[in-house]
Design an enzyme around this catalytic site. Structure first.
Site, PDB file in Angstrom:
ATOM      1  N   ASP A  37       0.853  -1.176   0.000  1.00 16.16           N
ATOM      2  CA  ASP A  37       0.000   0.000   0.000  1.00 16.16           C
ATOM      3  C   ASP A  37       0.900   1.241   0.000  1.00 16.16           C
ATOM      4  OD1 ASP A  37      -2.414   1.589   0.455  1.00 16.16           O
ATOM      5  OD2 ASP A  37      -1.671   1.802   2.514  1.00 16.16           O
ATOM      6  N   ASP A  46      -0.355   5.142   0.969  1.00 17.15           N
ATOM      7  CA  ASP A  46      -0.654   6.093   2.041  1.00 17.15           C
ATOM      8  C   ASP A  46      -0.704   5.395   3.390  1.00 17.15           C
ATOM      9  OD1 ASP A  46      -1.059   8.632   0.585  1.00 17.15           O
ATOM     10  OD2 ASP A  46      -2.657   7.531  -0.398  1.00 17.15           O
ATOM     11  N   SER A  49      -5.069   2.864  -3.504  1.00 17.99           N
ATOM     12  CA  SER A  49      -6.372   3.406  -3.891  1.00 17.99           C
ATOM     13  C   SER A  49      -6.244   4.758  -4.566  1.00 17.99           C
ATOM     14  CB  SER A  49      -7.280   3.520  -2.659  1.00 17.99           C
ATOM     15  OG  SER A  49      -7.592   2.240  -2.148  1.00 17.99           O
ATOM     16  N   LYS A 108     -10.650  -1.182  -2.305  1.00 21.72           N
ATOM     17  CA  LYS A 108     -10.481  -1.851  -1.022  1.00 21.72           C
ATOM     18  C   LYS A 108     -11.665  -1.448  -0.136  1.00 21.72           C
ATOM     19  CE  LYS A 108      -5.434  -1.247  -1.321  1.00 21.72           C
ATOM     20  NZ  LYS A 108      -4.275  -0.529  -0.742  1.00 21.72           N
ATOM     21  N   ASP A 145      -1.843  -0.307   6.204  1.00 16.21           N
ATOM     22  CA  ASP A 145      -2.064   0.432   7.445  1.00 16.21           C
ATOM     23  C   ASP A 145      -3.524   0.536   7.849  1.00 16.21           C
ATOM     24  OD1 ASP A 145      -2.921   3.749   6.898  1.00 16.21           O
ATOM     25  OD2 ASP A 145      -2.586   2.365   5.238  1.00 16.21           O
TER      26      ASP A 145
END
Length: 222
Positions: A18, A20, A114, A145, A170
């Site tokens: 991922d 962010d 995303s 997601k 996260d």
């Protein structure tokens, strides 16, 4: 937060990352953009912030404004993506991210985010991080997601079975997506601790990656 108390070793054939909250700390921008959005729509900003991490914007809006037509969510999301791409104030790397990415040179890995292409490029550049060669972005998938589509596409792009992949995430949505894809999950940072990934680390300084002679990847968490 609770972090892994003893050294842990996972083995994988590919890593799916991922962006962010995992590689890039963009919380300052996300807070600014989404709190303004919450105010415009008369919503409690603190409650909004509990929803938005990890999802595409239009998917978050669908949760927060369930009666609003999706075409309005998509239009609103496009405007917000442009705002987020232009605003990189406070965007920095998660501690250890640069060294972690450097250790993956030559090893199968992909970014699964995303964010769309412009936003992911802007944030990785602002944090001083290189973009992985394989990237699954918002444009790559039909479902946000916590749907597993992004992680499954990342594994397929790398030619690795889902069970042989380890996800770094996260957020609640991201951890759920990794689990739904049949993958193990290393949680990064304080948000991850609430959603029971396989392993939790404070940041990427706690992770070391090593290639083995049989082609697998050793992920050492300390």
């Amino acid at each position: 937060m609770t972090v892994t108390a003893v050294p842990t070793v996972l083995t994988a054939r590919a890593l799916l990352l991922d962006m962010d909250g995992t590689l890039v700390n963009s919380d300052a921008v996300v807070e600014r953009i989404w709190r303004r959005w919450a105010e415009r729509h008369g919503l409690d900003a603190d409650e909004v912030m509990k929803v938005v991490h990890g999802r595409q914007g239009h998917a978050s809006m669908a949760v927060l404004l369930p009666d609003r037509p999706m075409e309005q969510n998509h239009a609103d999301n496009a405007r917000m993506l442009a705002e987020e791409t232009a605003d990189t104030d406070g965007v920095v790397e998660v501690p250890g991210a640069a060294e972690f990415l450097a250790s993956l040179n030559g090893l199968p890995h992909a970014l699964v985010t995303s964010a769309d292409v412009p936003l992911s490029a802007a944030r990785m550049a602002a944090a001083g991080l290189p973009l992985p060669r394989v990237r699954i972005t918002a444009e790559s998938v039909g479902a946000s997601k916590p749907d597993p589509e992004g992680f499954l596409k990342g594994a397929a792009e790398l030619g690795i079975a889902p069970a042989d992949c380890v996800v770094f995430e996260d957020s609640a949505a991201g951890i759920a997506a990794g689990r739904a894809a049949g993958m193990r999950v290393v949680g990064v940072g304080p948000r991850a601790d609430f959603h029971e990934p396989d392993v939790v680390v404070r940041d990427l300084t706690q992770v070391r990656v090593e290639a083995t002679v049989d082609g697998t990847i050793r992920i050492c968490v300390r």
